[in-house]
Design an enzyme around this catalytic site. Structure first.
Site, short mmCIF file in Angstrom:
data_model
loop_
_atom_site.label_atom_id
_atom_site.label_comp_id
_atom_site.label_asym_id
_atom_site.label_seq_id
_atom_site.Cartn_x
_atom_site.Cartn_y
_atom_site.Cartn_z
N LYS A 13 2.27 -3.95 -1.51
CA LYS A 13 2.75 -4.33 -2.34
C LYS A 13 3.91 -4.81 -0.66
O LYS A 13 3.75 -6.69 -1.49
CB LYS A 13 3.84 -3.72 -2.63
CG LYS A 13 3.55 -2.77 -4.22
CD LYS A 13 4.48 -2.17 -4.58
CE LYS A 13 3.77 -1.50 -5.71
NZ LYS A 13 2.93 0.02 -4.55
N ALA A 51 7.62 0.87 1.92
CA ALA A 51 7.22 -0.45 2.40
C ALA A 51 5.72 0.29 2.89
O ALA A 51 4.84 -0.48 2.54
CB ALA A 51 7.19 -1.13 3.00
N ALA A 52 5.39 1.28 2.96
CA ALA A 52 3.85 2.01 3.76
C ALA A 52 3.08 3.14 2.67
O ALA A 52 3.83 2.82 1.75
CB ALA A 52 4.45 2.76 4.69
N PRO A 53 1.95 2.45 2.83
CA PRO A 53 1.07 1.46 3.79
C PRO A 53 1.54 -0.38 3.82
O PRO A 53 0.50 -0.77 4.72
CB PRO A 53 -0.19 1.92 3.30
CG PRO A 53 -0.24 2.26 2.30
CD PRO A 53 0.75 2.78 2.26
N GLY A 54 1.71 -0.36 2.65
CA GLY A 54 1.96 -2.30 2.40
C GLY A 54 1.89 -3.15 1.77
O GLY A 54 1.30 -4.23 1.56
N CYS A 99 5.04 6.23 -9.36
CA CYS A 99 4.09 5.93 -10.24
C CYS A 99 3.47 7.62 -10.83
O CYS A 99 2.87 8.38 -10.32
CB CYS A 99 2.51 5.66 -9.03
SG CYS A 99 2.61 7.09 -7.62
N ASP A 114 9.50 0.96 -4.64
CA ASP A 114 8.70 1.43 -4.94
C ASP A 114 9.23 3.07 -4.39
O ASP A 114 8.33 3.43 -3.33
CB ASP A 114 7.59 0.82 -3.96
CG ASP A 114 6.43 1.26 -4.90
OD1 ASP A 114 6.06 0.76 -5.86
OD2 ASP A 114 5.38 1.54 -3.95
C1 LIG Z 1 5.19 5.18 -2.91
S1 LIG Z 1 5.12 5.13 -1.13
C2 LIG Z 1 5.27 3.14 -0.98
C3 LIG Z 1 3.87 2.67 -1.04
C4 LIG Z 1 3.56 1.24 -1.00
N1 LIG Z 1 4.93 0.54 -1.31
C5 LIG Z 1 2.98 0.62 -1.12
O1 LIG Z 1 2.66 -0.66 -1.90
O2 LIG Z 1 1.74 0.34 -0.66
C6 LIG Z 1 6.63 5.24 -0.90
C7 LIG Z 1 7.01 5.74 0.47
O3 LIG Z 1 8.53 5.81 0.61
C8 LIG Z 1 8.42 6.46 1.96
N2 LIG Z 1 9.90 7.32 1.55
C9 LIG Z 1 10.26 8.57 1.44
N3 LIG Z 1 11.60 8.83 1.55
C10 LIG Z 1 12.19 7.43 2.26
C11 LIG Z 1 13.14 7.36 2.44
N4 LIG Z 1 14.37 8.08 2.43
N5 LIG Z 1 13.75 5.91 2.64
C12 LIG Z 1 12.56 4.74 2.37
N6 LIG Z 1 11.48 5.06 1.54
C13 LIG Z 1 10.94 6.28 1.84
C14 LIG Z 1 6.95 6.69 2.86
O4 LIG Z 1 7.04 6.82 3.24
C15 LIG Z 1 6.03 5.87 1.61
O5 LIG Z 1 5.73 5.74 2.25
#
Ligand SMILES: C[S@@+](CC[C@H](N)C(=O)[O-])C[C@H]1O[C@@H](n2cnc3c(N)ncnc32)[C@H](O)[C@@H]1O
Length: 296
Positions: free
Chosen positions: A110, A105-108, A224, A171
């Site tokens: 979506k 989810a981070a940084p949020g 992406c 995502d």
């Molecule tokens: C593409 S970014 C997400 C962007 C976010 N959905 C947004 O719209 O702001 C991918 C995220 O996956 C997280 N991530 C990395 N490994 C992960 C795991 N094993 N499980 C869940 N999330 C993970 C990362 O920390 C990162 O924040």
């Protein structure tokens, strides 16, 4: 990116677009303000706003100061979100009162968009295992006035089963080739080692997400990146587990269908239902979206 020459339509235009700057796009936070009111306030400050024809909440913005440096941003009236990034949540189509999980989810960006569509009603679980990014997520949830979310810091592939979610967004972390307009080093393409490592994690995340959603529920997988190993190959792997089917989804902008094969790997005709966005399609970044429905 040369290895994508045979799959990207109008390659010359794609390559030329990668070298053009990208104007910021903002999404109105409808939990706090209407798009019209936001437009008036920002235009009164000298920003030029161009509404995106396919999204009544979003504007392309030009101005003399960065769009993040306004009191309206600080008040949570909008979120700076690249146009392609808004599509996974539109495909997820969450509704008020549902149980929704945002697994990465981070940084949020979506998560806050999901909360808007849920009108702050229901249960929204926002998960991410990266502590620094979790801080940004929490700050954005507060800033935008999201009241229906709880935040967890787990590895997505270990997220406990038990709650049956109506919808899950994956995502996924990815090699981010679709962001090459902002990150010129990615114009060469991401190293294959990174692509393979990401693909392994993505397969674990998407397969697990399908076990967290209720039968009949929806999982959206998005990245992406352009790499088929992180897109179609991941979806095919998850479909092969026999828990889900791929649903057709039509975005309101030009796009390319998912690939049925790449570099000797067969993904099958089904994968045409997935969606690929390229930067020259509507002056954006690149991305991938697939909508899966749990069948059993
Ligand atoms: C593409 S970014 C997400 C962007 C976010 N959905 C947004 O719209 O702001 C991918 C995220 O996956 C997280 N991530 C990395 N490994 C992960 C795991 N094993 N499980 C869940 N999330 C993970 C990362 O920390 C990162 O924040």
């Amino acid at each position: 990116m040369d290895r994508y020459k045979e799959i990207i339509p109008a390659w010359e235009r794609f390559w030329e677009t990668l070298h053009r700057p990208l104007s910021p796009v903002i999404r109105t936070n409808t939990l706090r303000i209407s798009p019209l009111e936001l437009q008036k306030r920002l235009e009164a400050k000298g920003f030029r706003l161009e509404p995106l024809p396919w999204d009544e909440t979003a504007f392309k913005v030009e101005g003399e100061i960065p769009i993040g440096n306004t009191v309206e941003h600080w008040l949570g009236y909008y979120y700076v979100q690249e146009a392609t990034q808004a599509f996974p949540v539109r495909a997820l189509a969450p509704r008020p009162g549902e149980r929704v999980l945002d697994l990465c989810a981070a940084p949020g960006g979506k998560t806050t968009q999901i909360a808007q569509l849920m009108e702050n009603k229901g249960l929204l679980v926002a998960n991410d295992p990266a502590p620094k990014r979790l801080r940004a997520l929490l700050a954005n949830l507060y800033r935008l006035g999201v009241l229906c979310a709880v935040v967890t810091g787990l590895r997505g592939e270990e997220f406990p089963k038990g709650i049956h979610f109506d919808r899950v967004l994956v995502d996924a972390p990815c090699s981010a080739e679709g962001t090459a307009r902002r990150h010129p080093r990615l114009r060469r393409g991401a190293p294959l080692g990174i692509i393979r490592r990401m693909a392994g994690l993505q397969k674990r995340l998407l397969s697990h997400a399908l076990k967290l959603v209720r039968p009949g529920g929806i999982v959206v997988y998005s990245t992406c990146t352009i790499a088929p190993e992180e897109n179609e190959a991941v979806v095919k792997y998850a479909l092969d587990q026999g828990l889900a089917e791929l649903l057709p989804w039509e975005p309101p902008v030009p796009y390319s269908p998912g690939l049925t094969s790449f570099s000797g790997e067969e993904y099958g005709p089904e994968l045409k239902k997935a969606v690929r966005f390229y930067p020259h399609h509507f002056d954006s970044e690149g991305g991938f979206v697939a909508v899966l429905k749990r069948t059993s």
